[in-house]
Design a protein around this motif. Sequence first.
Motif, PDB file in Angstrom:
ATOM      1  N   THR A  38       0.851  -1.193   0.000  1.00  0.00           N
ATOM      2  CA  THR A  38       0.000   0.000   0.000  1.00  0.00           C
ATOM      3  C   THR A  38       0.883   1.238   0.000  1.00  0.00           C
ATOM      4  O   THR A  38       1.863   1.296   0.755  1.00  0.00           O
ATOM      5  CB  THR A  38      -0.898   0.021   1.244  1.00  0.00           C
ATOM      6  OG1 THR A  38      -1.481  -1.260   1.390  1.00  0.00           O
ATOM      7  CG2 THR A  38      -1.977   1.062   1.116  1.00  0.00           C
ATOM      8  N   HIS A  39       0.518   2.158  -0.833  1.00  0.00           N
ATOM      9  CA  HIS A  39       1.323   3.385  -0.922  1.00  0.00           C
ATOM     10  C   HIS A  39       0.421   4.589  -0.687  1.00  0.00           C
ATOM     11  O   HIS A  39      -0.559   4.783  -1.398  1.00  0.00           O
ATOM     12  CB  HIS A  39       1.978   3.461  -2.299  1.00  0.00           C
ATOM     13  CG  HIS A  39       2.810   4.672  -2.489  1.00  0.00           C
ATOM     14  ND1 HIS A  39       2.412   5.716  -3.281  1.00  0.00           N
ATOM     15  CD2 HIS A  39       4.008   5.015  -1.966  1.00  0.00           C
ATOM     16  CE1 HIS A  39       3.336   6.661  -3.235  1.00  0.00           C
ATOM     17  NE2 HIS A  39       4.313   6.254  -2.454  1.00  0.00           N
ATOM     18  N   THR A  40       0.723   5.331   0.364  1.00  0.00           N
ATOM     19  CA  THR A  40      -0.038   6.570   0.616  1.00  0.00           C
ATOM     20  C   THR A  40       0.963   7.679   0.900  1.00  0.00           C
ATOM     21  O   THR A  40       2.115   7.411   1.250  1.00  0.00           O
ATOM     22  CB  THR A  40      -0.969   6.422   1.827  1.00  0.00           C
ATOM     23  OG1 THR A  40      -0.192   5.989   2.937  1.00  0.00           O
ATOM     24  CG2 THR A  40      -2.088   5.449   1.567  1.00  0.00           C
ATOM     25  N   VAL A  83      -5.390   9.730  -1.596  1.00  0.00           N
ATOM     26  CA  VAL A  83      -5.139   8.771  -2.677  1.00  0.00           C
ATOM     27  C   VAL A  83      -4.418   7.538  -2.129  1.00  0.00           C
ATOM     28  O   VAL A  83      -3.421   7.655  -1.407  1.00  0.00           O
ATOM     29  CB  VAL A  83      -4.292   9.412  -3.786  1.00  0.00           C
ATOM     30  CG1 VAL A  83      -4.069   8.436  -4.914  1.00  0.00           C
ATOM     31  CG2 VAL A  83      -4.965  10.660  -4.276  1.00  0.00           C
ATOM     32  N   THR A 114      -2.728   3.796  -3.316  1.00  0.00           N
ATOM     33  CA  THR A 114      -2.304   2.939  -4.418  1.00  0.00           C
ATOM     34  C   THR A 114      -1.905   1.591  -3.851  1.00  0.00           C
ATOM     35  O   THR A 114      -1.051   1.526  -2.963  1.00  0.00           O
ATOM     36  CB  THR A 114      -1.119   3.566  -5.152  1.00  0.00           C
ATOM     37  OG1 THR A 114      -1.431   4.918  -5.410  1.00  0.00           O
ATOM     38  CG2 THR A 114      -0.860   2.848  -6.453  1.00  0.00           C
ATOM     39  N   THR A 170      -0.467  -2.240  -4.844  1.00  0.00           N
ATOM     40  CA  THR A 170       0.135  -3.042  -5.909  1.00  0.00           C
ATOM     41  C   THR A 170       0.273  -4.475  -5.428  1.00  0.00           C
ATOM     42  O   THR A 170       0.491  -4.732  -4.243  1.00  0.00           O
ATOM     43  CB  THR A 170       1.525  -2.524  -6.300  1.00  0.00           C
ATOM     44  OG1 THR A 170       2.333  -2.522  -5.139  1.00  0.00           O
ATOM     45  CG2 THR A 170       1.454  -1.148  -6.883  1.00  0.00           C
ATOM     46  N   ARG A 210      -3.374  -0.743 -15.938  1.00  0.00           N
ATOM     47  CA  ARG A 210      -3.217  -1.177 -14.550  1.00  0.00           C
ATOM     48  C   ARG A 210      -2.276  -2.371 -14.427  1.00  0.00           C
ATOM     49  O   ARG A 210      -1.667  -2.574 -13.398  1.00  0.00           O
ATOM     50  CB  ARG A 210      -4.566  -1.538 -13.949  1.00  0.00           C
ATOM     51  CG  ARG A 210      -5.464  -0.340 -13.865  1.00  0.00           C
ATOM     52  CD  ARG A 210      -6.563  -0.532 -12.869  1.00  0.00           C
ATOM     53  NE  ARG A 210      -7.472   0.594 -12.974  1.00  0.00           N
ATOM     54  CZ  ARG A 210      -8.417   0.682 -13.882  1.00  0.00           C
ATOM     55  NH1 ARG A 210      -8.596  -0.289 -14.745  1.00  0.00           N
ATOM     56  NH2 ARG A 210      -9.195   1.753 -13.938  1.00  0.00           N
ATOM     57  N   THR A 221      -1.586  -2.741 -10.485  1.00  0.00           N
ATOM     58  CA  THR A 221      -1.637  -1.540  -9.666  1.00  0.00           C
ATOM     59  C   THR A 221      -3.066  -1.017  -9.630  1.00  0.00           C
ATOM     60  O   THR A 221      -3.682  -0.830 -10.675  1.00  0.00           O
ATOM     61  CB  THR A 221      -0.731  -0.446 -10.269  1.00  0.00           C
ATOM     62  OG1 THR A 221       0.519  -1.028 -10.549  1.00  0.00           O
ATOM     63  CG2 THR A 221      -0.568   0.708  -9.319  1.00  0.00           C
ATOM     64  N   LYS A 275      -5.223   2.163  -8.203  1.00  0.00           N
ATOM     65  CA  LYS A 275      -5.124   3.484  -7.587  1.00  0.00           C
ATOM     66  C   LYS A 275      -6.543   3.992  -7.347  1.00  0.00           C
ATOM     67  O   LYS A 275      -7.344   4.032  -8.274  1.00  0.00           O
ATOM     68  CB  LYS A 275      -4.376   4.405  -8.547  1.00  0.00           C
ATOM     69  CG  LYS A 275      -4.105   5.778  -7.985  1.00  0.00           C
ATOM     70  CD  LYS A 275      -3.375   6.601  -9.021  1.00  0.00           C
ATOM     71  CE  LYS A 275      -3.223   8.018  -8.528  1.00  0.00           C
ATOM     72  NZ  LYS A 275      -2.690   8.888  -9.562  1.00  0.00           N
ATOM     73  N   ASP A 294      -8.983   7.068  -5.743  1.00  0.00           N
ATOM     74  CA  ASP A 294      -9.054   8.406  -5.166  1.00  0.00           C
ATOM     75  C   ASP A 294     -10.478   8.927  -5.171  1.00  0.00           C
ATOM     76  O   ASP A 294     -10.700  10.121  -5.098  1.00  0.00           O
ATOM     77  CB  ASP A 294      -8.129   9.356  -5.925  1.00  0.00           C
ATOM     78  CG  ASP A 294      -8.504   9.433  -7.383  1.00  0.00           C
ATOM     79  OD1 ASP A 294      -9.367   8.640  -7.805  1.00  0.00           O
ATOM     80  OD2 ASP A 294      -7.951  10.278  -8.098  1.00  0.00           O
ATOM     81  N   ALA A 340     -10.119  -0.081  -2.303  1.00  0.00           N
ATOM     82  CA  ALA A 340      -9.066  -0.772  -3.055  1.00  0.00           C
ATOM     83  C   ALA A 340      -9.055  -2.251  -2.702  1.00  0.00           C
ATOM     84  O   ALA A 340      -8.918  -3.116  -3.576  1.00  0.00           O
ATOM     85  CB  ALA A 340      -7.707  -0.144  -2.767  1.00  0.00           C
TER      86      ALA A 340
END
Lengths: 382, 270
Positions: B102-104, B121, B123, B125, B149, B158, B160, B162, B174
């Motif tokens: 998880t990327h925030t 947002v 993201t 992966t 994606r 991926t 994403k 938002d 997600a």
Amino acid sequence: LRTNSDSSPGLASSIKKIYCNERDPGNHTLKDIGLMHEIPKEDQSSLVLKYDKGFRKKFLTEASAVDKLCIMIRKPGLELVNYLKHANYSTAVNRYLMYGPAGCGKTMTMMYAVDYCKKQGWLIVPVFNPWTWIQYKNTYIVHQREEIVRSLWNKDRVDHPEIAARWLENFRQINSDLLENVFTTREYTWSKHEKTKSGVSFSTLVDLGIARVRIATDVAGCILREIINQDSPDFPRTLAAVDCANSFFGISTLKIEPGVYLEPNELALVHNFKKILSNKWKNGAVIVGLNTSGIPSQTKRIAKVSSEHPYDILGQEGFDILDPHIPIHVPHYTDKEAISHLAYYQDRKWLVGRSTTEAGEAEILQICGNSPTDICVYCGHL
Amino acid sequence: RIARHPSFLADTLEGEWSDIWPLPNQFNPYLVPLPLRMGHTQKFCVSPDKYTSVELLKVQNFLHLTPPAIKKHCAALKKFCTPFPKELETQQDCEREFPVETHTVDYVAAGKTPRNPAARVVTKTIRLSNLVLDHHARLKLTQLAGKERYNRSNDILTIKVDRCPVKKQNKDFADYLLTALYFESWKTEPWESKEHTSHSDGYYWWEDSASYQNVKNLSLSWDSPTVEKYRESVRELKLEPEPEKLGILTEERKEAVSNYKDSVIKLLNL
């Protein structure tokens, strides 16, 4: 390094034999590579078409200037004619695809094969410049603009009446002695009042199409249909020579409703000629040439594609229709061919004086880099 | 000469700074031994110094988070921590245990509000090899996710999100998307018969291709090795091009074309 002398004559002037004595391309051998295959005046009337010429305009201008129409015998041409000679015509047609860099003689190779087929008495379907079919002509002269109309036969398709009529004239010209002997097998209804009975000769059908421009597209479609569905043993062997075939699989700049570009598939002519590219018919051959020179002028909407790889230009759809075919690479001239080309110009007195010397010859070859079109264009100014 | 307040000078400090300023607090000019200036300048003037600047009072400061203070804090917390697991030494081990990444992004800025709309947002992966997928499910999942994606070169999907206003909601959504994609791809609908699939995404099915249909028009015996060789050369031609090499005739592509030519000549028995 040896400096080229200004006074001594070059390699080209030492060549004695320039023209090939054998008039039939079927009898040419590998020994004849580099010689000129001459098309005599009486053959030119049926090979050089009135509209949508197979030869490029520049070439014809040059041919009229040197008063001789010659095609060089080259390896791809011999290869193609050899395939045509030995193919099995009782099964599905073979497709031959010519590719190579721009200006290397793909079209000339095709015309060489067309000449061979004409001498064998084949029926020829000439499609030499389909760019004009899918391209909107932005001309200020109103009567030169070509109309497109909804087809009478199928409301989803679009007709080119004038272009189709011109194609019929070309077809009549190139097959002038054959059309009387080929007959239709079906009755065709053009409109409420017009009908053509079965068993009518092709020449009557073509004349009808030229006289009634509105149904010319349908007539062209019927001729192709007859060729594809042929079953009588008397039907002549057919050659479909399609240059610039990649234009069938690109995009068009024509609009019939405001704001919506037509797909090439919606054009009745393109739809019909795609059928003849398939291998669903027998007793014939298909020669396909690729061409990229039309792409940039055709539309500003797509990026220019270089013509080096055949399948990038042809695209997925084109490959699927043509597969399996035999790709034939048409490369630049070899050194022998380039010098033979210069020798031909010297024989026609087109190159005189300093350009026949060793230094002049070397300069021409250096500038043109063995590209046939470049030699033709550059020597045109000398 | 300007008479300076002694708190300008750092060496007048007695004891640790973290003792003087232990917690987040509003700026205090008499405690902070720094010659700070902040605020709008008048013409030909310098900006107001820390005693007269109201701006310095408004902004958030991090004076309680100096590096020695953080070190002290960590040292105090260390006795509550467990050692990092030995099994997770390499990146591959981490990925095997925790496949979803998880990327925030959290935004810290000296502004009127600590909230930033871009922080919502999320993201996520995942490498598809970590999921249990058969050939059909994998193809369906990549097609449902779409080209933008799914990255074919490193097999990473991926997602994403938002669309919701809060980060928590986006995270949940997600997760939901991933779950739904996975279970949807395992289903086989009646319309998914073989005619509808294509090789455009790199999965080349010979029996469905146009080439196969064309070869059917030729009268050939099907067991011959020429057909097999032809099939191989077509496959090679169709799968080779990379987008950046379009239009260029490299040596490998030349060889593919000539292979194709040889196989067709044998196929047509010329």
